[in-house]
Design an enzyme around this catalytic site. Sequence first.
Site, PDB file in Angstrom:
ATOM      1  N   ASP A  34       5.545  -5.436  -4.343  1.00  0.00           N
ATOM      2  CA  ASP A  34       5.895  -4.540  -5.275  1.00  0.00           C
ATOM      3  C   ASP A  34       7.080  -4.745  -5.815  1.00  0.00           C
ATOM      4  O   ASP A  34       7.849  -5.316  -5.734  1.00  0.00           O
ATOM      5  CB  ASP A  34       6.049  -3.004  -4.088  1.00  0.00           C
ATOM      6  CG  ASP A  34       6.165  -1.977  -5.197  1.00  0.00           C
ATOM      7  OD1 ASP A  34       6.327  -2.094  -6.536  1.00  0.00           O
ATOM      8  OD2 ASP A  34       6.203  -0.817  -4.670  1.00  0.00           O
ATOM      9  N   HIS A  55       2.473   3.942  -5.755  1.00  0.00           N
ATOM     10  CA  HIS A  55       2.745   2.589  -5.424  1.00  0.00           C
ATOM     11  C   HIS A  55       1.750   2.121  -4.768  1.00  0.00           C
ATOM     12  O   HIS A  55       0.816   1.193  -4.710  1.00  0.00           O
ATOM     13  CB  HIS A  55       4.147   2.322  -4.933  1.00  0.00           C
ATOM     14  CG  HIS A  55       5.260   2.508  -5.753  1.00  0.00           C
ATOM     15  ND1 HIS A  55       6.111   1.533  -6.241  1.00  0.00           N
ATOM     16  CD2 HIS A  55       5.583   3.537  -6.512  1.00  0.00           C
ATOM     17  CE1 HIS A  55       6.821   1.893  -7.017  1.00  0.00           C
ATOM     18  NE2 HIS A  55       6.649   3.105  -7.212  1.00  0.00           N
TER      19      HIS A  55
END
Length: 462
Positions: A117, A18
Site C-alpha cells: 500500500d 484500501h
Amino acid sequence: SDGTRPHVVFVPTAGMGHFHPFFRFIAALSTHDAVDISIVTVLPTVSAAEADHLAALFADFPAVRRIDLHLLPIDAAEFPAGADTFLLRWEALRRSAHLLGPLLAAATPRATAVVTDIVLASHVIPIARELRVQCHVLFISCATMLSLCAYFPVYLENFSGDVGDVDIPGVGRVARSSLPQPLLDPEHLFTRQFVANGGEICKADGVVLNTFDALEPDTLAALRNGTLIPNFPPVFAVGPFKSLTTTTTGEKKSPSPPLAWLDEQSPRSVVYVAFGNRTAVTPDQLSEIAAGLESSGCNFLWVLKTTVVDRDDDADPNIVLGEDFLSRVRGRGHVTKGWVEQEEILSHPAVALFISHCGWNSVVEAAERGVPVLAWPRAGDQRLDAMVVERSGLGVWMEKWSWNGEEGLVSGEEIGRKVREVMDDSVVRATAAKVGEEAAKAVAVGGSSYRSMQEFLVKLKA
Ligand code: BUP
C-alpha cells in the site's frame, strides 16, 4: 528470470477504501495460476467490515497464504486528541513496518515481489530492496492523486512560504482548496507520511492503479513519458478491478432490503446517495440532504452514516431523520444504514444517479457502469477524484459544496434543485455512458488495462 515461479506478498493497510482494491487485485492475480500469493494480515483489524472481508477472502481463495503481523502498540497520547483513527493506524503500521523484513525473509516459497500500500511505501521499498525482492506499489487512488503524491516533494523543495495551488507538469493545476487539506500544514502527520512515501515511490519497480487510460489519459501519459518525474517507474493502469462478487464461489444470497426495494422501482428513476465508509455527516447537513431529496421529487436510496467507524454506528434512522420525513417519502425513498452491496446497487437498472463523496473505489465502480456521478467530495483525495469525474465526463462536481460547517451548510433547496437538474441532463447521461463503454473496452482482451496486466505479469517474472 531465475526460473522460479513468482511469489507475491501483498501488504495492505487499513480502511475499506484500501482493502477493496487490494482484494480485487489479489483476486485478479490469483486467476493466473503461475503466481503464488500471500497477504500480510495486520492484527487486530480496525473495523468489523475489514475483519469480515478478510475472512471471506481467505475462504474464497484457499490457495492464498496468510502471514500475520502483530501490530506494536503506539502511545495515543503522542497524537492530537481526535486524530483520525485510520491515520493513527497507518502511523502504527509504519512504526511496525520493520517487522516485515523478517516475515518476508522467512516466507515460503521465497518471496520474489512485494506489493505494498502507498501508505507504507517509504518503509517497505527499502526493506524489499535489501532482500532483493521486487517492490510494487498498489496505489489505491486515481492517477491524478498519484501525480500529486510523486510531485509534492518536488513542489515543496522548490518553494518556500505557504502551500498554494500546485501546478503538476503535464497534469494541470490542483487548486489549494482541492489539495488534501492536511498538506497545507507541513508538520501534519499526514503530510509527513505523504512526502516520505511520495519521495520513495520513484524507487519502486512499478505502480499498479485501479484506473484506465480513457479515464485519465493526460495524467497517465505524463506519468509514463517522464513529463512529471524523469524515470518514473512503470505505471500499470489495470482497472476497473473486477468486483469480487463475480469471482467468489459463495452461494447466492437473497437480495438485501435495498436491492429488493430497487427491484420495485422503474428504470433510471433512483438517486443513490452514499458517502462511503469514513464520512460521518453532521445532523444539520443530514436534515438538509433529507429536505433536498424530498424536494427533488426523485426516488432515492440513501445510505445513512453518522459515525466514522462502523462498530460505533447504532443510529436509528427514525430518530435521526424523524418519523415525519420517513412517512412523507414512504414508497419513493428508502433509507438504510450499515453495509450495502454498493456494486450491485450501481449495477441495478433503476439507479440513474450517484451522489458520492468520491472515494476512488466508488468513482471507478460508477465509471465501470456508466452511472453519472454528482460529486460531493469531502476530504483526502476526494476532490482530486472529483476533478477526474468532471474532466472525464462521468459527472458533475459541485465545487462549492463543502462539508465544512464554517463555509455553511449546503441547503436542501440547492441540493434538490441540482439533483433534479442532473437527473434531467441527457448530456451527462450520454457522456457517463461513454465512460462505461471505454471501461469495458479497457479490460476486454487487447484493451489498455488488459495489456497493462500482461505487462505486470511479465515484470513479475523478470
Ligand atoms: Br460504506 C460501503 N458498501 O456500505 P471508497 C462501502 N462499500 O460496498 P471510502 C460498499 O467500499 P476514502 C458500503 O463499493 C467501495 O468499494 C464501496 O471505497 C464499498 O471510499 C468501498 O469509495 C469504499 O474509495 O473512503 O473508503 O469510504 O475515500 O476515505 O477511501
